[in-house]
Write an enzyme that holds these catalytic residues in place. Structure first.
Site, short mmCIF file in Angstrom:
data_model
loop_
_atom_site.label_atom_id
_atom_site.label_comp_id
_atom_site.label_asym_id
_atom_site.label_seq_id
_atom_site.Cartn_x
_atom_site.Cartn_y
_atom_site.Cartn_z
N HIS A 124 1.00 -0.89 -0.17
CA HIS A 124 -0.13 -0.37 0.14
C HIS A 124 0.95 0.96 -0.33
O HIS A 124 1.91 1.30 0.93
CB HIS A 124 -0.96 -0.43 1.99
CG HIS A 124 -2.54 0.86 1.19
ND1 HIS A 124 -1.42 2.80 1.77
CD2 HIS A 124 -3.29 1.05 1.42
CE1 HIS A 124 -2.70 3.28 2.16
NE2 HIS A 124 -3.65 1.99 1.30
N ASP A 201 2.49 -4.69 7.91
CA ASP A 201 1.80 -4.10 7.79
C ASP A 201 0.50 -4.90 8.14
O ASP A 201 -0.37 -5.77 7.14
CB ASP A 201 1.20 -3.23 6.68
CG ASP A 201 0.11 -2.99 6.01
OD1 ASP A 201 -1.23 -2.49 6.88
OD2 ASP A 201 -0.21 -2.34 4.82
N GLN A 204 -5.00 -5.46 7.12
CA GLN A 204 -6.32 -6.15 6.61
C GLN A 204 -6.07 -7.77 7.35
O GLN A 204 -7.03 -8.85 7.06
CB GLN A 204 -5.95 -6.77 5.25
CG GLN A 204 -5.55 -5.51 4.46
CD GLN A 204 -7.15 -5.10 4.44
OE1 GLN A 204 -8.38 -5.65 4.74
NE2 GLN A 204 -7.18 -3.56 3.87
N LYS A 227 -10.66 -0.65 10.59
CA LYS A 227 -10.45 -2.08 9.23
C LYS A 227 -11.05 -2.87 10.67
O LYS A 227 -11.00 -3.82 9.64
CB LYS A 227 -9.42 -2.11 9.41
CG LYS A 227 -9.25 -0.68 7.31
CD LYS A 227 -7.66 -1.10 6.96
CE LYS A 227 -7.47 -0.07 6.16
NZ LYS A 227 -8.46 0.15 5.29
N CYS A 364 -4.81 2.63 -4.19
CA CYS A 364 -3.66 3.66 -3.41
C CYS A 364 -2.39 1.85 -3.41
O CYS A 364 -1.52 1.57 -2.67
CB CYS A 364 -3.56 3.07 -1.95
SG CYS A 364 -4.35 4.61 -1.39
#
Length: 406
Positions: A124, A201, A204, A227, A364
């Site tokens: 991202h 990261d 998700q 999220k 993104c």
């Protein structure tokens, strides 16, 4: 957390929309929301916790000696403890941030990087641009790991790119476009083999995978509450204590100090060192409630639910001649695809008329789009509230779109 905030979510199960007021239109019709990778809808327990923390419970934290401020401070630190426990981390290693983007920027600014930073092709922008800014400021160099044929981070190629000058490896735990899941333990072992640190990261991954940072072996982990069925404006960075202790603050102001004089300032220990100013108090409360909500359902159950929906949608899409479906067969929670002769924005517009919400564009991830050879993709992404009816509505909208563009 306080008793005032405890509202049972035990009835929630995967596929249940009833807990989520935002999953319905004004006339009560179910909304086929398939954009959870961008932001998740909020259960009532989270909405109620925000209202309580901004209303009858509200006071500042860390600064007042009056009783409500003391209670809010205790609740705020309890929220930190709860979010840390969500990834099996100690409380004093969990920093509240404005989101995962700020968490990554914090590491980019404060962790020393005189050497090389290793990223991947599927990252991202929030895991690319901060490192480019570091490179401009410090002269650090950026290496980019390619993907395998089935769109996973190629750990064999990553191993070949590592050198003793690699200071940090920063990778998505789960791709926000492809749904591919990183073998995080192997990535950590590879990074550590040359003395580098690993930042993940987890945007998700955290809503749908069990995350145990010690078992993974990473050194930093970034999350974003919105999220994870929580509010916007708050997230978290976990970092190993010895690393946080060695890092200077990246913002100055109230709450992050030990003592201030005009001659010099000394700083508080982590995590306070990295939390300048008045924090997102109500949002932190709600973040903790979102963690409770996820764990009351069970991340193993969420993972199984979303994997089943991904398999079903990929199977439905495979029947369309000329369709391109990106990512591996075992993608988690996300299906990105391209319809023949249809721009993703056109598809998204027509689907909206059918009461179906997807994401359309580059997500993104422009370098990844360049790698895939497309300007953008259509992306359907699932949450705990998603069900087979959402897939059926999506496919009806796709059929209509293909007839329009035939």
């Amino acid at each position: 957390m306080t008793e005032q905030l405890k509202i049972s979510a035990s009835a929630a199960t995967p596929g249940d929309k009833a807990e989520f007021p935002g999953m319905f239109t004004e006339d009560g019709t179910p909304w086929h929301y398939l954009d959870s990778a961008a932001t998740a809808q909020k259960p009532q327990i989270v909405l109620d916790s925000v209202a309580w923390a901004l209303g009858e419970g509200y006071a500042t934290v860390h600064r007042g000696v009056y009783s409500r401020s003391a209670r809010m401070t205790m609740g705020y630190e309890a929220a930190r403890r709860r979010v840390a426990a969500f990834i099996s981390a100690p409380q004093d290693e969990l920093i509240f941030t404005r989101g995962a983007t700020e968490a990554i920027n914090l590491v980019a600014y404060s962790y020393p990087k005189k050497g090389r930073v290793l990223l991947s092709q599927l990252e991202h922008h929030s895991n690319i641009v901060p490192w480019q800014m570091v490179a401009e400021r410090t002269g650090a160099q950026i290496d980019v790991c390619p993907l395998t044929e089935d769109h996973r981070i190629d750990l064999g190629a990553l191993e070949a790119l590592l050198t003793p000058r690699t200071r940090l490896v920063s990778l998505a735990h789960v791709s926000n476009v492809l749904g591919s899941v990183l073998d995080a333990r192997e990535a950590a072992d590879l990074a550590h083999s040359v003395g580098a640190k690993l930042l993940l990261d987890g945007c998700q991954a955290a809503p749908r995978l069990p995350v145990f940072v010690d078992e993974i072996g990473c050194d930093f982990y970034a999350m974003s509450a919105h999220k994870m069925y929580g509010p916007t404006g708050v997230g978290a960075l976990w970092g190993r204590k010895e690393l946080l202790d060695s890092m200077p603050p990246w913002q100055g102001g109230g709450s992050m100090i030990d003592k201030v004089t005009f001659a010099e300032t000394s700083y508080a220990p982590p995590p306070q060192r990295f939390e300048a100013g008045t924090p997102a108090i109500a949002e932190a409360y709600a973040f903790a409630e979102a963690c409770d909500f996820i764990d009351q359902i069970g991340r193993e159950e969420i993972e199984a639910h979303e994997r089943a929906l991904v398999r079903q949608l990929r199977e439905e899409l495979s029947r369309i001649q000329g369709v391109r479906v990106f990512g591996p067969e075992d993608a988690l929670g996300i299906v990105s695809f391209e319809l023949p002769g249809v721009h993703p924005h056109d598809l998204g517009t027509i689907l909206d008329e059918e009461n179906v919400a997807i994401r359309a564009g580059h997500h993104c991830c422009q370098p990844l789009m360049d790698h895939l050879g497309v300007p953008g993709t259509a992306r359907a992404s699932f949450g705990v509230y998603s069900d087979e009816a959402d897939i059926a509505a999506l496919m009806r909208g796709i059929d209509r779109t293909l007839k329009i563009f035939a």
